[in-house]
Scaffold this motif. Structure first.
Motif, PDB file in Angstrom:
ATOM      1  N   THR A 291       1.186  -1.510   5.463  1.00  0.00           N
ATOM      2  CA  THR A 291      -0.077  -1.525   6.214  1.00  0.00           C
ATOM      3  C   THR A 291      -0.626  -2.939   6.338  1.00  0.00           C
ATOM      4  O   THR A 291      -0.692  -3.682   5.346  1.00  0.00           O
ATOM      5  CB  THR A 291      -1.114  -0.619   5.521  1.00  0.00           C
ATOM      6  OG1 THR A 291      -0.580   0.700   5.426  1.00  0.00           O
ATOM      7  CG2 THR A 291      -2.412  -0.573   6.317  1.00  0.00           C
TER       8      THR A 291
ATOM      9  N   CYS B  75       1.536   2.008   2.062  1.00  0.00           N
ATOM     10  CA  CYS B  75       0.510   1.017   1.680  1.00  0.00           C
ATOM     11  C   CYS B  75       1.051  -0.401   1.864  1.00  0.00           C
ATOM     12  O   CYS B  75       0.369  -1.276   2.399  1.00  0.00           O
ATOM     13  CB  CYS B  75       0.082   1.213   0.223  1.00  0.00           C
ATOM     14  SG  CYS B  75      -0.894   2.692  -0.061  1.00  0.00           S
TER      15      CYS B  75
ATOM     16  N   THR C 201      -4.781   3.457  -5.063  1.00  0.00           N
ATOM     17  CA  THR C 201      -3.865   2.857  -6.039  1.00  0.00           C
ATOM     18  C   THR C 201      -4.127   3.387  -7.448  1.00  0.00           C
ATOM     19  O   THR C 201      -3.190   3.608  -8.222  1.00  0.00           O
ATOM     20  CB  THR C 201      -3.994   1.320  -6.017  1.00  0.00           C
ATOM     21  OG1 THR C 201      -3.736   0.864  -4.691  1.00  0.00           O
ATOM     22  CG2 THR C 201      -2.995   0.675  -6.953  1.00  0.00           C
TER      23      THR C 201
ATOM     24  N   VAL D 279      -3.133  -5.361   3.728  1.00  0.00           N
ATOM     25  CA  VAL D 279      -2.827  -5.372   2.295  1.00  0.00           C
ATOM     26  C   VAL D 279      -2.216  -6.726   1.962  1.00  0.00           C
ATOM     27  O   VAL D 279      -1.213  -7.123   2.551  1.00  0.00           O
ATOM     28  CB  VAL D 279      -1.844  -4.235   1.937  1.00  0.00           C
ATOM     29  CG1 VAL D 279      -1.513  -4.271   0.455  1.00  0.00           C
ATOM     30  CG2 VAL D 279      -2.422  -2.897   2.320  1.00  0.00           C
TER      31      VAL D 279
ATOM     32  N   GLY E 181      -1.603   8.755   3.074  1.00  0.00           N
ATOM     33  CA  GLY E 181      -0.513   7.829   3.374  1.00  0.00           C
ATOM     34  C   GLY E 181      -0.310   7.626   4.863  1.00  0.00           C
ATOM     35  O   GLY E 181      -0.014   6.518   5.314  1.00  0.00           O
TER      36      GLY E 181
ATOM     37  N   ILE F 280      -7.306   1.378  -0.045  1.00  0.00           N
ATOM     38  CA  ILE F 280      -6.061   1.308  -0.821  1.00  0.00           C
ATOM     39  C   ILE F 280      -6.355   1.115  -2.305  1.00  0.00           C
ATOM     40  O   ILE F 280      -5.651   1.663  -3.161  1.00  0.00           O
ATOM     41  CB  ILE F 280      -5.145   0.196  -0.259  1.00  0.00           C
ATOM     42  CG1 ILE F 280      -4.451   0.717   0.993  1.00  0.00           C
ATOM     43  CG2 ILE F 280      -4.104  -0.253  -1.276  1.00  0.00           C
ATOM     44  CD1 ILE F 280      -3.423  -0.167   1.603  1.00  0.00           C
TER      45      ILE F 280
ATOM     46  N   LEU G 251      -3.751   5.768   6.444  1.00  0.00           N
ATOM     47  CA  LEU G 251      -3.960   4.340   6.130  1.00  0.00           C
ATOM     48  C   LEU G 251      -3.448   3.389   7.213  1.00  0.00           C
ATOM     49  O   LEU G 251      -4.149   2.455   7.611  1.00  0.00           O
ATOM     50  CB  LEU G 251      -3.303   3.997   4.790  1.00  0.00           C
ATOM     51  CG  LEU G 251      -4.075   4.401   3.524  1.00  0.00           C
ATOM     52  CD1 LEU G 251      -3.219   4.194   2.293  1.00  0.00           C
ATOM     53  CD2 LEU G 251      -5.374   3.602   3.404  1.00  0.00           C
TER      54      LEU G 251
ATOM     55  N   VAL H  56      -8.913  -1.521   5.239  1.00  0.00           N
ATOM     56  CA  VAL H  56      -7.777  -0.958   4.501  1.00  0.00           C
ATOM     57  C   VAL H  56      -7.834  -1.283   3.018  1.00  0.00           C
ATOM     58  O   VAL H  56      -7.582  -0.427   2.167  1.00  0.00           O
ATOM     59  CB  VAL H  56      -6.444  -1.471   5.108  1.00  0.00           C
ATOM     60  CG1 VAL H  56      -5.278  -1.211   4.172  1.00  0.00           C
ATOM     61  CG2 VAL H  56      -6.180  -0.778   6.433  1.00  0.00           C
TER      62      VAL H  56
END
Length: 675
Positions: free
Chosen positions: A228, A225, A199, A231, A180, A195, A183, A191
């Motif tokens: 970030t 996440c 996930t 995403v 966490g 992720i 990231l 990324v």
């Protein structure tokens, strides 16, 4: 003989020999061979504690060695010992070394040992606790390094991502925590891949984990996440939101004090990517749920999302559901909750003019609650009126505002001070948006009702009342007879001594507004004739505020107040001279360039002798008055006053004059040079 020793005796023998070696130093050389004959078998002893004690005692002197090369070598040697004999056995020693207060070299070596152990053992240490601790250490490193340093974590990425598939429980929680924090350090183009891997694990933990600590970490990782870069909103909406809401947006979560806050924060963070409609649309129906704690949780989340992102992407259908939900949640309160009040105000203000079709229903709710038998309900309804007044005006519903104004006016006899304070504040908010001419009830009827309320000793009531009076004085003083302003001025004088700074400030502001439109100086001068210290002090303070606000208009009144200031500046009481100096300051700044030099010269001669005062408050006021005189009379005149004491034989006199000269030089350096 050595073979007959017990285990404990082995250990003691090693310690004794260690002390002897330490104390003897070079004298031990002739006996080295004999000692080694006894000690060497201990290095292959079956009891590894005996071996460990000997190794530690042998290498211990090098832990705080001056040469860094020696310390690094010692750290590597200790890491080998740890891998051979087990890390747990070395932990007490490491803890002591890392906390050493005697030398920084020892602490440095201790950390190097930890680093070397981590490098040698890697993430696949046979001890679960070690793997967990290393993952937590990586999390701490990444958190401290943010937003830089991803290249330093390259060699641990693979073990971490493999580890989250292999581990369960506390180890998995530590691995997820590390991921966490790592990231957000990654480049946006990489990324998405990582992720997706995480996930899968997060969703599995959503559904299966009952561990409170794991839930907390999973929520935090989801929040990280979502925050970030790289995403996509699409990914959040499709892959995370459905399972997230299914797992965490349940009634029992509202009763979970440990994770309640984290669920709200994570949901607000997801809204940054998924949009307001994507989040609010999923939970808006729960505003009508049966469970009060869950309704509160929903309202708090909606409030934060709307406050952060606005209401522009809420469509008409969702808008209807949202307004209906907040009205229902507000009406169904069993105890008045600040969250519900904040939520109602935030949503309505965010919707703005779009809320017009619902205003009749909203105002009806407020009016009904304003007449409720519970004081808390009435107070909350008044507070809501304060928050919605601007929106109601935006929607052009002046009739509704007028109705609210009349009902609030009728309730100015409220017996509970907290509720009365809210009612007055609501009336003030309506006056603010409607204006003086359109106000119902008229300002000339409203203000006389305020005067007796000023005597109420409750701070909330006082502050709200003074603010309302000041607002009327600022914008509509002409609607109120001068006699009424006189009565108010008399009441306000007492409030200048209130404990709460906000009340004093509000009273000062109100005096200023009144002074702009109403000549209160004759009344104050008349009061000053009363031979009582407190009354005179109050009059001086009032005049100070008056001259601060009226500015250039002071020129019309300068001659009138000279006699009073003459009395105050020669009074034995320090506070009188201090407040009079403050008046002189405001007066001098107000009349600069307006032909009042005669009065100012006279006042200057009365202020100047006070420059030798030692009380910090008094000397501060006197110096400020002298500086104001520099503006009015000019720096040349002030220089003439100053020159007479710059070279006085007494040091205490010189210091005062030089201080004034320095301030004069700073304030008017160019004028000094011209002189």
């Amino acid at each position: 003989m050595e073979r007959t020793l017990e285990d404990q005796e082995h250990h003691l023998l090693v310690k004794v020999i260690d002390r002897v070696l330490y104390k003897s130093d070079d004298l031990i050389r002739p006996y080295v061979h004999k000692i080694l004959v006894v000690i060497e078998p201990l290095l292959i002893d079956e009891d590894y504690y005996v071996r460990l004690a000997h190794m530690i005692s042998t290498m211990r002197p090098d832990i705080d060695h001056a040469d860094e090369y020696v310390r690094n070598t010692t750290a590597r040697a200790f890491s080998v010992v740890a891998s051979a004999l087990g890390i747990p056995s070395l932990l007490p020693f490491l803890k002591a070394v890392c906390k050493s207060k005697k030398s920084w070299q020892a602490r440095h070596t201790g950390i190097r040992i930890v680093q070397q152990i981590a490098i040698m053992m890697g993430c696949a240490d046979e001890q679960t606790k070690v793997r967990t601790m290393i993952a937590l250490a990586l999390a701490a490193f990444a958190e401290a390094a943010a937003p830089y340093g991803i290249e330093s974590f390259d060699n641990v990425l693979k073990p971490l991502w493999v580890g989250i598939r292999l581990h369960r429980g506390k180890s998995l929680a530590a691995f997820l925590k590390a991921i966490g924090f790592i990231l957000p350090l990654m480049d946006p183009e990489y990324v998405q891949y990582y992720i997706k891997e995480v996930t899968i694990i997060l969703i599995r933990e959503f559904q299966t984990s009952d561990d409170e600590e794991m839930k907390k970490i999973v929520l935090k990782v989801v929040q990280q996440c979502a925050a970030t870069e790289g995403v996509t909103p699409q990914y959040i909406k499709q892959d995370i939101l459905p399972d997230f809401f299914k797992a965490f947006w349940v009634r029992r979560m509202a009763l979970d004090r440990r994770n309640y806050r984290q669920v709200v924060e994570t949901t607000v963070e997801l809204a940054q990517k998924a949009g307001v409609a994507g989040i609010v649309g999923r939970i808006v129906n729960d505003l009508k749920g049966e469970a009060k704690p869950y309704r509160k949780m929903v309202m708090e989340t909606i409030t934060k999302v709307v406050a952060s992102l606005g209401a522009s992407d809420i469509d008409e259908r969702l808008e209807v559901r949202l307004v209906d939900g907040i009205i229902y949640a507000f009406q169904e309160q069993t105890t008045e909750d600040q969250v519900m009040l904040d939520g109602f105000g935030t949503v309505v203000n965010a919707l703005g003019i779009r809320v017009k079709p619902y205003l009749t229903q909203i105002v009806s709710t407020i009016l009904w609650r304003l007449n409720n038998k519970s004081a808390k309900v009435r107070q909350q309804a008044a507070d809501l009126t304060t928050r919605l007044a601007v929106v109601i005006k935006q929607c052009g519903e002046d009739q509704l505002l007028s109705k609210l104004g009349l009902v609030l006016f009728e309730q100015l006899g409220e017996e509970y001070p907290d509720t009365l304070g809210s009612i007055i504040a609501a009336e003030g908010a309506i006056v603010n948006v409607v204006g003086m001419t359109q106000m119902n009830p008229p300002v000339k009827d409203l203000l006389p009702r305020m005067t007796p309320i000023l005597r109420n000793r409750h701070e909330k009531v006082q502050e709200a009342t003074i603010n309302l009076i000041g607002h009327i004085a600022d914008r509509g003083a002409e609607f109120v007879p001068a006699r009424e302003w006189m009565r108010i001025c008399c009441e306000l004088l007492d409030l200048l001594k209130a404990h709460k700074k906000g009340i004093r400030r509000a009273a000062v502001n109100s005096f200023g507004y009144i002074a702009k439109t109403f000549t209160c100086i004759p009344a104050i001068l008349n009061e000053y004739r009363t031979a009582e210290l407190n009354v005179r002090t109050g009059c001086l303070k009032a005049l100070s505020f008056v001259f601060e606000y009226v500015g250039p208009q002071s020129a019309y009144y300068a001659d009138c107040v000279v006699t009073m200031l003459e009395d105050a500046l020669t009074d034995r009481d320090l506070v009188h001279r201090q407040t009079a100096s403050t008046i002189v300051k405001h007066l001098a700044l107000g009349v600069a360039g307006l032909g009042c030099k005669d009065s100012m010269f006279h006042l200057m001669n009365l202020v100047w002798p006070n420059c030798f005062e030692t009380s910090p408050h008094v000397i501060g006021a006197v110096i400020e008055a002298i500086e104001a005189m520099r503006v009015t009379l000019g720096p040349g005149v002030l220089l003439n006053y100053t020159l007479q004491g710059l070279f006085h034989p007494a040091r205490k006199v010189r210091e005062v004059y030089w201080r004034i000269y320095n301030l004069l030089y700073l304030g008017a350096a160019d004028a000094q040079q011209q002189n």
